[in-house]
Design an enzyme around this catalytic site. Structure first.
Site, PDB file in Angstrom:
ATOM      1  N   ARG A  15      40.396  19.462  31.650  1.00  0.00           N
ATOM      2  CA  ARG A  15      39.358  20.015  32.519  1.00  0.00           C
ATOM      3  C   ARG A  15      38.697  21.261  31.920  1.00  0.00           C
ATOM      4  NH1 ARG A  15      43.463  19.858  37.588  1.00  0.00           N
ATOM      5  NH2 ARG A  15      44.944  19.801  35.864  1.00  0.00           N
ATOM      6  N   GLY A  78      53.892  14.274  32.328  1.00  0.00           N
ATOM      7  CA  GLY A  78      54.034  15.005  33.581  1.00  0.00           C
ATOM      8  C   GLY A  78      54.980  16.189  33.481  1.00  0.00           C
ATOM      9  N   GLY A 137      49.319  21.374  44.648  1.00  0.00           N
ATOM     10  CA  GLY A 137      50.277  20.626  45.462  1.00  0.00           C
ATOM     11  C   GLY A 137      50.467  21.351  46.785  1.00  0.00           C
ATOM     12  N   GLU A 154      51.025  16.212  46.050  1.00  0.00           N
ATOM     13  CA  GLU A 154      49.957  16.577  45.117  1.00  0.00           C
ATOM     14  C   GLU A 154      48.592  16.271  45.731  1.00  0.00           C
ATOM     15  OE1 GLU A 154      50.217  18.176  41.980  1.00  0.00           O
ATOM     16  OE2 GLU A 154      52.084  18.509  43.045  1.00  0.00           O
ATOM     17  N   TYR A 387      28.343  46.703  -4.418  1.00  0.00           N
ATOM     18  CA  TYR A 387      28.563  45.291  -4.758  1.00  0.00           C
ATOM     19  C   TYR A 387      27.647  44.904  -5.906  1.00  0.00           C
ATOM     20  CZ  TYR A 387      29.157  40.263  -3.778  1.00  0.00           C
ATOM     21  OH  TYR A 387      29.444  38.932  -3.853  1.00  0.00           O
ATOM     22  N   ALA A 423      16.196  64.090  -3.742  1.00  0.00           N
ATOM     23  CA  ALA A 423      15.775  62.940  -2.932  1.00  0.00           C
ATOM     24  C   ALA A 423      15.202  61.841  -3.819  1.00  0.00           C
ATOM     25  CB  ALA A 423      14.736  63.386  -1.918  1.00  0.00           C
TER      26      ALA A 423
HETATM   27  C1  UD1 Z   1      50.606  21.698  39.026  1.00  0.00           C
HETATM   28  C2  UD1 Z   1      51.555  21.184  40.126  1.00  0.00           C
HETATM   29  C3  UD1 Z   1      50.943  21.534  41.479  1.00  0.00           C
HETATM   30  C4  UD1 Z   1      50.732  23.057  41.557  1.00  0.00           C
HETATM   31  C5  UD1 Z   1      49.904  23.566  40.398  1.00  0.00           C
HETATM   32  C6  UD1 Z   1      49.937  25.071  40.383  1.00  0.00           C
HETATM   33  C7  UD1 Z   1      52.760  19.174  39.370  1.00  0.00           C
HETATM   34  C8  UD1 Z   1      52.793  17.707  39.365  1.00  0.00           C
HETATM   35  N1  UD1 Z   1      51.731  19.758  40.023  1.00  0.00           N
HETATM   36  O1  UD1 Z   1      49.394  20.997  39.156  1.00  0.00           O
HETATM   37  O2  UD1 Z   1      51.814  21.124  42.510  1.00  0.00           O
HETATM   38  O3  UD1 Z   1      50.130  23.356  42.786  1.00  0.00           O
HETATM   39  O4  UD1 Z   1      50.436  23.105  39.143  1.00  0.00           O
HETATM   40  O5  UD1 Z   1      49.075  25.602  39.424  1.00  0.00           O
HETATM   41  O6  UD1 Z   1      53.652  19.813  38.821  1.00  0.00           O
HETATM   42  N2  UD1 Z   1      52.258  20.311  31.513  1.00  0.00           N
HETATM   43  C9  UD1 Z   1      53.096  19.928  30.502  1.00  0.00           C
HETATM   44  N3  UD1 Z   1      53.309  18.596  30.282  1.00  0.00           N
HETATM   45  C10 UD1 Z   1      52.731  17.617  31.028  1.00  0.00           C
HETATM   46  C11 UD1 Z   1      51.871  18.019  32.078  1.00  0.00           C
HETATM   47  C12 UD1 Z   1      51.673  19.375  32.289  1.00  0.00           C
HETATM   48  O7  UD1 Z   1      53.673  20.760  29.799  1.00  0.00           O
HETATM   49  O8  UD1 Z   1      52.980  16.444  30.754  1.00  0.00           O
HETATM   50  C13 UD1 Z   1      52.046  21.747  31.751  1.00  0.00           C
HETATM   51  C14 UD1 Z   1      50.593  22.220  31.612  1.00  0.00           C
HETATM   52  O9  UD1 Z   1      50.335  22.666  30.302  1.00  0.00           O
HETATM   53  C15 UD1 Z   1      50.506  23.329  32.629  1.00  0.00           C
HETATM   54  C16 UD1 Z   1      51.536  22.970  33.687  1.00  0.00           C
HETATM   55  O10 UD1 Z   1      52.415  22.032  33.076  1.00  0.00           O
HETATM   56  O11 UD1 Z   1      50.829  24.581  32.075  1.00  0.00           O
HETATM   57  C17 UD1 Z   1      50.918  22.354  34.934  1.00  0.00           C
HETATM   58  O12 UD1 Z   1      50.170  21.196  34.578  1.00  0.00           O
HETATM   59  P1  UD1 Z   1      48.733  20.914  35.193  1.00  0.00           P
HETATM   60  O13 UD1 Z   1      48.264  19.612  34.683  1.00  0.00           O
HETATM   61  O14 UD1 Z   1      47.865  22.090  35.029  1.00  0.00           O
HETATM   62  O15 UD1 Z   1      49.123  20.709  36.727  1.00  0.00           O
HETATM   63  P2  UD1 Z   1      48.244  21.009  38.013  1.00  0.00           P
HETATM   64  O16 UD1 Z   1      47.372  19.850  38.284  1.00  0.00           O
HETATM   65  O17 UD1 Z   1      47.645  22.340  37.940  1.00  0.00           O
HETATM   66 CA    CA Z   2      47.444  23.846  36.375  1.00  0.00          CA
END
Ligand code: UD1
Ligand code: CA
Length: 451
Positions: A15, A78, A137, A154, A387, A423
């Site tokens: 995004r 996830g 969430g 979510e 230079y 100068a």
């Molecule tokens: C997530 C939460 C949501 C919460 C919000 C708060 C979940 C499913 N949802 O949503 O409930 O309200 O954060 O900001 O947890 N990441 C990984 N690996 C992955 C996916 C994500 O390391 O496979 C990391 C991302 O880099 C990020 C964090 O996890 O730092 C959250 O992921 P993101 O996709 O931003 O989740 P949100 O949709 O914001």
């Molecule tokens: Ca996030």
């Protein structure tokens, strides 16, 4: 208690619509991940574990000062899967705090409060009430027992009634390794995104008879998650406002604090005045009684006490001594060291130069790779020709030299103490001290000339 921190940073950040990894986007001049690392480190954890993906491996180099155990999440399946890449390497009886790298303003005091809240509960979730909860969430509290969360739903799975809930999941969870392993092993990806949601551990825990406690924080500013550029801008504004308030309460005079940006580690002394449209970036130190006039950028520099940086000036990677006057319209490029009471005036550019005390270069001048003594007067339009098209050479100008306007000094060259340069001279050779050097063609006069 052995505390391990897991920071999730492997998400694709789609995004953001950017080639830069999401967690490297900056707030207040620092990558979001660094803000989270700074807060994490203040908790003195046993380990800081950061989960990234193989495409952003190169970000590791930016965080060498932090003692990090890095993990690679092979596929972005996830948040539960991301946490699971770390858990096998932690001891079963140890505690875990999960943070998100895209929640950069998280505050250590709040985290401490959260860790210490209801110590007997095995899973805790930090929640926040947001006026605009879109994208987060939502927290579904257990009707019978308000202090227990039944589940987290979510945005993508929520129905209209659930979407009206304003209490949101911050993503920040506290538990122990054994419980987390146990709960995450049961998370499934049967949802609209086909992801393993960490948030599902709440309902799984409830099914197992384990209570999940929420700590509802009112500090919504520090808990904003950044998924897109709108949220990045909003987070930046919150950060800037906090810095402005901090410096105002410390006694810094700002004509219009909204127009001043603090992007890094900034230290400001007493009785400092800052006019409008100023950016202080990187490691900046302003001494007592410094005046920073409008439309000025100071980056990675020290400005010593009583110095005035006049309008439209840029200072980068340099040390400016006491009681100097720089600008207006001056450019101090990296590696300059100006001693006290130096005057650098309009349209003067200085690069990699040492300028000793009481020396002035007030108009239209370029001083590069030079070492300039005390009490030197550099006239208007003087150029150090450093230079030759291949290499850079040094210009050394000793104490009490006077350089007339529109002179060029062809480096390498040494201008000895007390020399006067007429100068319009082009100086190519070294000379004795206290000499007068004239190096220009003589004027001819043809009387009664007809054009
Ligand atoms: C997530 C939460 C949501 C919460 C919000 C708060 C979940 C499913 N949802 O949503 O409930 O309200 O954060 O900001 O947890 N990441 C990984 N690996 C992955 C996916 C994500 O390391 O496979 C990391 C991302 O880099 C990020 C964090 O996890 O730092 C959250 O992921 P993101 O996709 O931003 O989740 P949100 O949709 O914001
Ligand atoms: Ca996030």
């Amino acid at each position: 208690m052995s505390l391990n921190i897991i920071i999730l940073a492997a998400g694709n950040g789609k995004r953001m619509h950017s080639a830069l990894p999401k967690v490297m986007h900056k707030v207040g001049g620092k990558p979001m991940l660094e803000h989270v690392l700074i807060s994490a480190r203040k908790l003195n954890p046993k380990s800081i574990n950061v989960v990234i993906n193989s495409k952003i491996e190169n970000i590791k180099n930016s965080f060498k000062d932090y003692n990090i155990d890095w993990y690679n999440q092979l596929e972005q399946k996830g948040t539960a899967d991301a946490v699971n890449t770390v858990l096998p390497n932690l001891e079963a009886n140890e505690k875990v705090l999960i943070l998100y790298a895209d929640t950069p303003l998280i505050d250590t005091l709040l985290l401490e409060k959260f860790i210490n809240y209801m110590p007997e509960i095995s899973v805790k979730v930090l929640t926040v009430e947001l006026n605009d909860p879109y994208g987060y969430g939502r927290i579904i509290r257990e009707q019978a027992e308000e202090e227990i969360i039944a589940k987290i739903i979510e945005e993508s799975e929520a129905d209209d009634t659930q979407k009206n809930i304003k209490e949101c999941n911050t993503g920040i969870v506290f538990s122990d390794v054994k419980t987390l392993r146990n709960l995450i092993s049961e998370v499934k990806n049967e949802n609209s995104k086909k992801e393993f949601y960490l948030t599902d551990i709440v309902s799984i825990a409830n099914n197992k008879g384990l209570s999940v406690a929420p700590l509802l924080s009112k500090d919504f500013n520090s808990l904003l998650g950044v998924n897109d550029k709108c949220q990045l801008e909003k987070t930046e504004q919150i950060y800037q406002n906090e810095k402005r308030n901090f410096f105002l309460t410390q006694g810094v005079t700002m004509l219009d604090s909204k127009s001043i940006f603090f992007k890094g580690d900034i230290e400001i002394g007493k009785d400092v005045e800052i006019d409008v449209n100023v950016i202080l970036e990187g490691n900046v130190k302003l001494g007592d009684n410094v005046k920073i006039r409008s439309n000025t950028i100071i980056k990675d520099s020290v400005i010593s006490s009583k110095t005035e940086i006049k309008p439209y000036t840029i200072v980068e990677d340099s040390i400016i001594g006491h009681s100097c006057s720089i600008g207006p319209f001056a450019r101090i490029r990296p590696n300059c060291n100006l001693e006290e009471n130096v005057g650098i005036g309009s349209f003067v550019e200085v690069k990699a130069s040492l300028i000793k005390k009481n020396t002035k270069a007030n108009h239209l001048t370029y001083l590069g790779d030079s070492e300039i003594g005390e009490n030197v007067n550099v006239g208007a339009g003087v150029i150090t020709c450093n230079y030759d098209g291949v290499n850079k050479h040094k210009t050394i100008i000793k104490d009490n030299v006077f350089i007339g306007s529109d002179s060029q000094l062809i480096a390498p060259i040494i201008v000895e103490e007390g020399v006067t340069i007429a100068a319009g001279s082009t100086i190519t050779d070294n000379s004795d001290k206290d000499s007068l050097l004239i190096a220009r063609s003589r004027q001819q006069e043809k009387k009664n000339w007809k054009r």
